[in-house]
Scaffold this motif. Structure first.
Motif, PDB file in Angstrom:
ATOM      1  N   ILE A 127       0.852  -1.200   0.000  1.00 30.69           N
ATOM      2  CA  ILE A 127       0.000   0.000   0.000  1.00 30.69           C
ATOM      3  C   ILE A 127       0.881   1.241   0.000  1.00 30.69           C
ATOM      4  N   ALA A 128       0.890   1.962  -1.109  1.00 32.23           N
ATOM      5  CA  ALA A 128       1.763   3.133  -1.241  1.00 32.23           C
ATOM      6  C   ALA A 128       1.095   4.378  -0.667  1.00 32.23           C
ATOM      7  N   ASN A 129       0.583   4.271   0.552  1.00 34.23           N
ATOM      8  CA  ASN A 129      -0.081   5.408   1.194  1.00 34.23           C
ATOM      9  C   ASN A 129      -0.009   5.182   2.702  1.00 34.23           C
ATOM     10  N   ASN A 141       9.117   2.875   3.573  1.00 35.31           N
ATOM     11  CA  ASN A 141       8.879   1.437   3.548  1.00 35.31           C
ATOM     12  C   ASN A 141      10.040   0.728   4.244  1.00 35.31           C
ATOM     13  N   PRO A 142       9.785  -0.066   5.293  1.00 35.47           N
ATOM     14  CA  PRO A 142      10.872  -0.701   6.060  1.00 35.47           C
ATOM     15  C   PRO A 142      11.773  -1.597   5.216  1.00 35.47           C
ATOM     16  N   GLU A 143      11.186  -2.381   4.309  1.00 32.17           N
ATOM     17  CA  GLU A 143      12.012  -3.241   3.457  1.00 32.17           C
ATOM     18  C   GLU A 143      12.916  -2.406   2.567  1.00 32.17           C
ATOM     19  N   SER A 144      12.341  -1.372   1.991  1.00 30.39           N
ATOM     20  CA  SER A 144      13.111  -0.482   1.129  1.00 30.39           C
ATOM     21  C   SER A 144      14.251   0.157   1.899  1.00 30.39           C
ATOM     22  N   ASP A 148       8.562   3.645  -6.176  1.00 37.47           N
ATOM     23  CA  ASP A 148       7.486   3.017  -5.402  1.00 37.47           C
ATOM     24  C   ASP A 148       7.371   1.520  -5.688  1.00 37.47           C
ATOM     25  N   PHE A 149       8.438   0.929  -6.218  1.00 42.55           N
ATOM     26  CA  PHE A 149       8.495  -0.494  -6.545  1.00 42.55           C
ATOM     27  C   PHE A 149       7.772  -0.846  -7.841  1.00 42.55           C
ATOM     28  N   ARG A 150       7.116   0.134  -8.502  1.00 38.87           N
ATOM     29  CA  ARG A 150       6.399  -0.166  -9.739  1.00 38.87           C
ATOM     30  C   ARG A 150       7.266   0.161 -10.950  1.00 38.87           C
ATOM     31  N   ASP A 151       6.838  -0.336 -12.119  1.00 41.75           N
ATOM     32  CA  ASP A 151       7.682  -0.215 -13.312  1.00 41.75           C
ATOM     33  C   ASP A 151       7.912   1.226 -13.749  1.00 41.75           C
ATOM     34  N   GLN A 152       6.935   2.114 -13.509  1.00 35.07           N
ATOM     35  CA  GLN A 152       7.113   3.506 -13.892  1.00 35.07           C
ATOM     36  C   GLN A 152       8.299   4.133 -13.169  1.00 35.07           C
ATOM     37  N   SER A 153       8.559   3.679 -11.953  1.00 34.59           N
ATOM     38  CA  SER A 153       9.696   4.204 -11.186  1.00 34.59           C
ATOM     39  C   SER A 153      11.019   3.886 -11.877  1.00 34.59           C
ATOM     40  N   GLY A 154      11.114   2.722 -12.487  1.00 37.07           N
ATOM     41  CA  GLY A 154      12.330   2.369 -13.213  1.00 37.07           C
ATOM     42  C   GLY A 154      12.574   3.295 -14.384  1.00 37.07           C
TER      43      GLY A 154
END
Length: 261
Positions: free
Chosen positions: A77-79, A143-146, A173-179
């Motif tokens: 959840i990116a919020n 994000n703790p993992e990040s 945000d871990f999504r492809d657009q971020s790449g």
């Protein structure tokens, strides 16, 4: 035989990470008299607040006290306000919960050692390949993992006396657009191309590679890449992608087992 009613909180179930974890939960549930209710949304995809408000409203609909337990994938959840709302609702209902890959105080937790895994990847690029110019594509700051993966990468840089500045970090945000966005930032801001790009997950790594190749670069000859998760797409991608194998299905099963126990 008693049946347990368990609710799952997750977003983006069309992505492989979520699908793999859910398959582990569902298999355990089918074999152990567990009824599952999956509350899911697709918020944070269109960068439209009205759309997100409608999507995330799904998490305000259930009566949390009606369930015997919860399994949370709030790292999807990116919020942060939505995540905090869910956590508060569960705590006020005094219902046991297991959080997968996001260590929440007061809840049970199932996850991997993100720091250890990222240290192995980063040190491999330093020791085996001899690289000393890096760029890092991170997940969200909160994000703790990040955060754990980035901290481990920076520790390797420091331990090997490799200069590294915050300008060489792109927060996605871990999504492809971020790449894709990370490559635009890198090509516009960096005077010298890094020897390797370390990515916090496979999704961002693959989209970044595609963007580099579209810009005329050869991967891995001009620039090397690594990911994290070893998803199906990453395992079958060309060029091959260095990544971290995660027991996602097993994580789901263990989370359900811990909750029932």
């Amino acid at each position: 035989m008693r049946y347990y009613n368990v609710a799952i909180i997750v977003t983006g179930i069309d992505e492989e990470y979520q699908h793999a974890v859910l398959s582990g939960i569902q298999q355990f549930a089918a074999e152990n008299h567990v009824n599952l209710s999956i509350f899911t949304a697709f918020g944070g995809v269109l960068e439209n607040q009205n759309h997100d408000r409608g999507e995330f409203n799904i998490f305000s609909l259930p009566d949390y006290s009606k369930f015997d337990g919860f399994i949370l994938l709030t790292n999807t959840i990116a919020n942060s306000s939505v995540t905090n709302f869910i956590i508060d609702k569960i705590k006020s209902s005094d219902i046991p919960a297991v959080s997968i890959d996001y260590d929440i105080p007061g809840f049970m937790h199932v996850g991997i050692d993100n720091k250890f895994a990222m240290r192995l990847i980063a040190q491999h690029f330093v020791s085996f390949h001899g690289f000393n110019r890096f760029f890092y594509i991170s997940g969200p700051k909160d994000n703790p993992e990040s955060s754990a993966r980035l901290e481990a990468f920076l520790k390797v840089m420091a331990d090997n006396n490799i200069p590294f500045s915050d300008d060489n970090i792109f927060y996605g945000d871990f999504r492809d657009q971020s790449g894709r966005d990370a490559v635009k930032y890198l090509l516009s801001s960096q005077k010298i191309l890094p020897q390797a790009v370390i990515c916090a997950n496979d999704v961002m790594a693959i989209s970044a590679i595609s963007s580099f190749e579209a810009a005329g670069y050869n991967v891995p000859h001009d620039i090397a890449f690594s990911g994290f998760d070893n998803t199906y797409e990453a395992r079958n991608y060309s060029p091959e992608l260095t990544s971290v194998q995660r027991p996602l299905k097993k994580s789901g099963a263990i989370a359900c087992q811990k909750l029932i126990d």
